[in-house]
Scaffold this active site. Structure first.
Site, short mmCIF file in Angstrom:
data_model
loop_
_atom_site.label_atom_id
_atom_site.label_comp_id
_atom_site.label_asym_id
_atom_site.label_seq_id
_atom_site.Cartn_x
_atom_site.Cartn_y
_atom_site.Cartn_z
N GLY A 67 107.33 90.23 80.72
CA GLY A 67 106.08 90.18 80.58
C GLY A 67 105.73 89.14 79.79
N GLY B 80 107.50 89.61 76.33
CA GLY B 80 109.04 89.28 76.40
C GLY B 80 109.30 87.90 76.57
N ARG C 193 83.98 101.54 78.15
CA ARG C 193 84.66 102.24 79.23
C ARG C 193 85.04 103.57 79.11
NH1 ARG C 193 89.56 97.70 79.32
NH2 ARG C 193 88.35 96.11 80.29
#
Lengths: 667, 230, 250
Positions: free
Chosen positions: A43, A46, A338
């Site tokens: 990702g 990485g 949130r």
């Protein structure tokens, strides 16, 4: 219990990273050529780390269980990436980004790490631009910014609604370049199933070739985990189907500490579950709350009628609607953070006022916005006394300009036209702030084992701000780990190539084989999926948006029972020696079944509410989170002991020298 | 020159060859049609025969005609090579169900250019045998204009087109050529990289117009002859 | 709704493979993949092997899902990946053929799973800008017109799923390859290597065994991101520019 040391360098906050970077031990270029590094995961964190390390000269092996590095779930991030560039001349600065992040994290993250993150944020944008990431531009050719929740400056860079995709492709391309130069060996469709320790240091991994089922040993001087978060422990989340905790959890089973596992972010605006068969949840951008009004019927009878399909939202007269966010939080209204919005939605649905057949949804209504925009546009067009139809048509046009793609996506998934009937939304698991404990060098407590990106716990405290996940993943991969890994590797220059025929490799491989065999041999009758669903329900019910001690204890009990049932009655078709997605899933779910319990234990021990962790016992009179800084201003790092024993808690105290701890209020 | 042969054998190079030879043949069709329309002149075939005589005796035209033959062969051979390559790339297992959808082209034509081209190639062989070959060496009468002896191709054409079978063959062949052009015209521009939001619609329009007008013009000739003489 | 599924089953790359017929009960709110989840659950309950298919994000961006539904990659809806395709677009009693993306360069791994690593190798051949971490200048030092950035984005939005190859009668990968070439060639940062990039990527594409474009445009029609064939034209231009304009050793 021992006190953990984050190895934070001394000196004033603003100079820590600069000074440390300039004085840390280095590995000479010729020595880098003799050092091997394994990176697991491709990702943002990485891929960027693997590319940067290879550029420095290290020999890198990179592993992904996907068919291509580009499929990692970073690709799905929509909104943007924060950076303290101050391009908008609106007073942004490294300090402000640092402060917003610390405060947004409800004061449960490390000052030094967050400050470093804010410092390197600007470099990420430069790097991405140089790689060809097509960020949005203004007419003059300059980079465009937008504003995101919880902050007062415009510092979010974006590429339409696909910022994560574009940044990941940038990192993927940098990685691909190193592959072509022979500096990176890429192993796709390989899943890491264990980490190998030699003399207490991480020296390799056991990976399963998913195509053939073969177990492979891979050795290196250091191992970097960039394997993402564990939100899928809830089964339903905005994570990708294959996102899992296995790599991190296997490290925990080998002695790495899991930090703050109970810190989970629940995103309030997701498309609700439509049935039992549902496999995942889809996020609708937070920006919709700028114009949408959240409501449920005042009367339970109305809600019931809607659930049964006897009434629609349009049948509920204005006076029978409860715009509960506006009612409860007049100062912020529909734009509360949130965690607050999510909890409020849960509360009204628990009261029986949810509006989807499952009872778990609230309306997000654009009628008022359409009316308002329509009026103003009619005025702009010089239409006096416009009729209702004209207002509606003009208003819908404006809303389409602003949110067209989101509305289209909503319609694609639900089949309902959100211009005509209100959207239905419900909170869903989105991100996990917790993760492997790492020090300032991003090294876990196992020497040579590093964790970056969502996989570690380090920068977001108890709650992550929007557009900060991309920032952290890339900061770790491009600008932090490539330096800090040298601190460890500078002591390894005399270590020859690690051989994979060491007894430690043999033994670990055998353990993996035994574990897989024992899974295959259960030969029960229930699918892996069915266990995962049940685990998800337990987690959501008892360790979800709101938790209490009693529920958590019950959750732990239920998870233990489910785990027993799993090992007694799970059925995995096929064999070990072939491409077998069910076996992959089974192994992942087995690890989730252990992680889930640890999350509950962590949530139970933290007798306070902070950020995404809301304990019902610890709230103010108005139902707001009540933090306990005296007793809980620490990182809870859990050491695995045995399946039948409680994990051991280690604490890393959080020292705030630069910011003052305050309570958030949105009334 | 290694770079050039590498270019010609690359996938894009092969396509460029198709495109350039195709464009040449497109231009040729205009010239060919312009000449042939003289068949319809009401002068007993004199202008056409004189034109045919000129075309077979001018050194420049002769050179160009050899180029033309070479390009037809190259276009056909390259097309065949591409078709083979593409079949290989598609794999051994065909789709059980395949629905072809396209933007801005007719996918049924576009995906069958090889087959359509083969029909055209056969047509060209027959066509050349009937007229070109007979003109070159075959038994063909002569006429005299102002003392100069000229081969009477006009009469050969007129006789041929009294046969309904040949007329149908020519008309059907023109429809097939129209289909080939329908896709080939705009496709050759796309292959050369000529695609622009402002001008491409015009290219597409001209291509379709061309694919109708030119074959229609050619088809008119046998029809007129058949109607006039039958 | 009751559906009859004709699903391609193939044990491995060397197996011949064939269609299996299944009955499945679905409802209109399900995504296509959730309908397959239901089928797999049924199969597992009968202790049979579930149908293998690639999937991950299930929100239309990762590019993992790869199946041809009734003869169309990603199914009947345009600009929609399989994971975003919902069952309300099918009718009770429908028979649905489900096949893998087929192409010589995409060998079948198992059932509906194919190996698309050829795409990775094409990107490795040159689908990047050669910049090391840390070399970059300030992001605003490179000015890019809004329209250019937007057009580059339109190309860069490719999810690498391979539907273009699956749809193309020639199994050509030119839409995928050109999307990357076009994205990078449009930007000033990418122009420096444009010549070398296009040559290398085209060479790799040819070596992988993809077919040649005959401008059918089925790729654009089936692309879940609607990427335009105008990018193929730009690739062709870049290629010609490189072959005839640049010095030989690239």
């Amino acid at each position: 219990m021992k006190q953990l040391d984050g190895h934070i360098p001394p000196g004033p906050l603003k100079e820590k990273w600069t000074t440390y970077r300039s004085t840390m031990p280095l590995v000479a270029p010729n020595n880098k050529l003799r050092l091997d590094i394994i990176v697991v995961g491709t990702g943002l964190a990485g891929a960027s780390a693997a590319a940067s390390l290879a550029e420095l000269g290290y020999n890198v092996k990179v592993f992904t269980f996907h068919d291509s590095p580009r499929r990692a779930h970073s690709i799905a991030a929509q909104g943007g990436i924060n950076a303290a560039k101050n391009y908008k001349n609106d007073g942004d600065s490294v300090w402000r980004l640092f402060y917003d992040t610390i405060k947004g994290g409800d004061y449960r993250s490390r000052e030094a790490n967050v400050y470093r993150l804010a410092e390197v944020s600007a470099n990420i944008i430069d790097q991405a631009v140089a790689q060809g990431v097509p960020f949005a531009r203004e007419y003059g050719g300059y980079l465009d910014n937008r504003s995101f929740g919880g902050v007062q400056v415009k510092r979010t860079f974006y590429a339409r609604g696909q910022t994560g995709q574009q940044l990941l492709l940038g990192a993927y391309q940098a990685l691909s370049r190193q592959v072509s130069l022979g500096k990176v060996e890429l192993y796709h469709r390989h899943e890491m199933l264990d980490v190998v320790l030699v003399d207490g240091k991480a020296r390799g991994i056991i990976a399963r070739n998913l195509l053939t089922g073969e177990l492979e040993r891979h050795a290196a001087h250091a191992v970097v985990l960039a394997t993402g978060g564990y939100g899928n422990v809830f089964y339903l989340s905005t994570n990708a189907m294959n996102s899992n905790v296995t790599a991190a959890w296997r490290a925990v089973r080998r002695g790495a500490y899991m930090a703050n596992p109970c810190f989970t972010q629940i995103h309030p605006t997701c498309i609700p579950q439509s049935g039992e068969y549902q496999s995942k949840l889809t996020l609708m951008s937070e920006s919709l709350r700028n114009d949408g009004r959240v409501w449920v019927p005042k009367k339970v009878e109305d809600a019931e009628a809607i659930r049964k399909g006897l009434k629609t939202a349009l049948d509920i007269p204005e006076e029978d609607r409860d715009y509960y966010l506006e009612r409860m939080y007049p100062a912020f209204g529909n734009l509360v953070p949130r965690d607050v919005a999510s909890r409020a939605a849960k509360r009204v649905c628990d009261e029986g006022r949810g509006v989807s057949p499952t009872g778990k949804a609230v309306f997000l209504d654009f009628a008022t916005a359409i009316e308002r925009y329509g009026q103003s546009k009619a005025h702009a067009f010089g239409i006096h006394q416009p009729d209702a139809a004209t207002i509606r048509r003009l208003g819908e046009q404006v809303v389409e300009e602003k949110y067209g793609n989101l509305f289209e996506m909503y319609e694609k998934i639900t089949g309902e036209n959100p211009y005509k009937v209100p959207m239905k939304i419900y909170p869903a698991v989105h991100y996990t702030m917790g993760g492997l404990w790492v020090d300032y060098n991003l090294q876990t407590n196992i020497p040579g084992l590093f964790a970056i990106g969502e996989c570690n716990f380090s920068d977001h405290g108890a709650n992550r701000l929007g557009a900060s996940a991309l920032m952290q993943g890339l900061a770790d991969g491009y600008f932090v780990l490539p330096y800090t890994i040298g601190v460890f590797l500078s002591n390894e220059i005399r270590t020859p190539r690690i051989a994979t025929d060491l007894p430690e490799f043999e033994q670990t491989e055998q353990e993996v084989r035994t574990r897989l065999e024992s899974l295959m041999q259960i030969g029960g009758s229930q699918s892996v999926e069915s266990f995962h669903r049940r685990l998800g329900k337990i987690m959501w019910e008892y360790c979800g948006m709101a938790r209490n001690a009693e529920g958590l204890r019950k959750g732990i009990q239920l998870i233990r029972e489910l785990r027993k049932a799993f090992y007694k009655d799970v059925f995995i078709p096929g064999s070990m020696d072939e491409f077998n997605p069910e076996l992959e899933k089974a192994h992942r779910v087995a690890d989730f079944l252990e992680l889930g319990e640890l999350m509950c234990i962590d949530a139970l021990h933290r007798n306070e509410s902070c950020g995404g962790h809301f304990r019902e016992e610890y709230q103010t009179e108005d139902g707001e989170a009540l933090r306990n800084d005296e007793e809980y201003a620490y990182v809870a790092a859990w050491e695995w002991t045995d399946i039948n024993q409680d994990p051991v808690l280690h604490k890393e105290p959080l020292v705030f020298e630069n910011v003052e701890l305050k309570t958030r209020s949105y009334k | 020159m290694g770079w050039f042969s590498k270019f010609l054998t690359s996938s894009l190079g092969q396509k460029v060859v198709m495109s350039l030879t195709g464009l040449f043949l497109i231009v040729f069709l205009v010239v060919h049609l312009a000449g042939n329309l003289q068949l319809l002149a009401d002068d007993g075939g004199r202008s056409f025969n004189e034109y045919a005589h000129f075309m077979t005796h001018s050194p420049l035209i002769k050179t160009i005609s050899y180029l033309l033959y070479a390009f037809i062969l190259l276009h056909a051979f390259q097309g065949w090579a591409l078709w083979r390559k593409n079949r290989l790339a598609r794999g051994a297992q065909p789709y059980a169900v395949h629905r072809l959808r396209a933007v801005n082209t007719n996918p049924r034509i576009a995906s069958r250019m090889g087959w359509i081209g083969t029909v055209i190639f056969v047509f060209i062989l027959v066509h050349m045998y009937q007229f070109w070959f007979k003109m070159k060496i075959g038994d063909i009468g002569v006429v005299r204009y102002d003392g100069q002896e000229v081969k009477d191709l006009y009469t050969l054409v007129a006789t041929t087109y009294q046969n309904l079978g040949f007329v149908l063959f020519y008309v059907v062949s023109m429809v097939v050529i129209g289909a080939h052009l329908w896709h080939g015209f705009q496709s050759s521009f796309q292959t050369l990289g000529i695609n622009h939001s402002k001008y491409s619609p015009l290219i597409h329009f001209l291509g379709k117009l061309y694919a109708i007008v030119i074959p229609l013009g050619f088809a008119l000739i046998p029809i007129v002859f058949f109607v006039k003489h039958a | 709704m009751k559906l009859t599924l004709k699903v391609w089953r193939q044990q491995g790359p060397n197996d011949k493979g064939g269609f299996a017929t299944y009955q499945v009960e679905a409802n209109e709110h399900m995504s296509f993949l959730e309908m397959l989840d239901v089928l797999n659950q049924q199969l597992i309950e009968k202790k049979e092997e579930p149908v293998a298919f690639d999937h991950d994000c299930r929100e239309g961006i990762c590019g993992a899902c790869s199946m041809v539904i009734n003869g169309q990659p990603h199914g009947p809806m345009q600009k929609t990946t399989t994971c975003q395709l919902h069952m309300r677009h099918f009718k009770d009693g429908d028979t649905i053929y489900i096949e893998p993306f087929r192409a010589q360069a995409f060998p079948v791994v198992k059932d509906l799973v194919v190996d698309r690593s050829a795409f990775d190798r094409i990107i490795q051949a040159g689908g990047y800008i050669s910049v090391d971490t840390g070399q970059a200048q300030d992001g605003n030092a490179i000015l890019i017109p809004k329209e250019t950035a937007s057009e580059a984005f339109d190309a860069a939005t490719c999810i690498g799923c391979g539907a273009c190859v699956a749809a193309c009668p020639n199994a050509s990968a030119m839409l995928f390859v050109s999307a990357k070439i076009s994205h990078l060639a449009l930007l000033p940062q990418g122009k420096i290597e444009a010549s070398r990039r296009v040559q290398r990527m085209v060479k790799q594409m040819d070596e992988e065994g993809f077919g040649r474009c005959s401008n059918v445009t089925a790729c654009e029609a089936e692309c879940p991101k609607g990427i335009s064939v105008s990018h193929i034209a730009r690739m062709n231009r870049e290629f010609l520019k490189s072959v005839f304009g640049a010095p030989e050793a690239v």
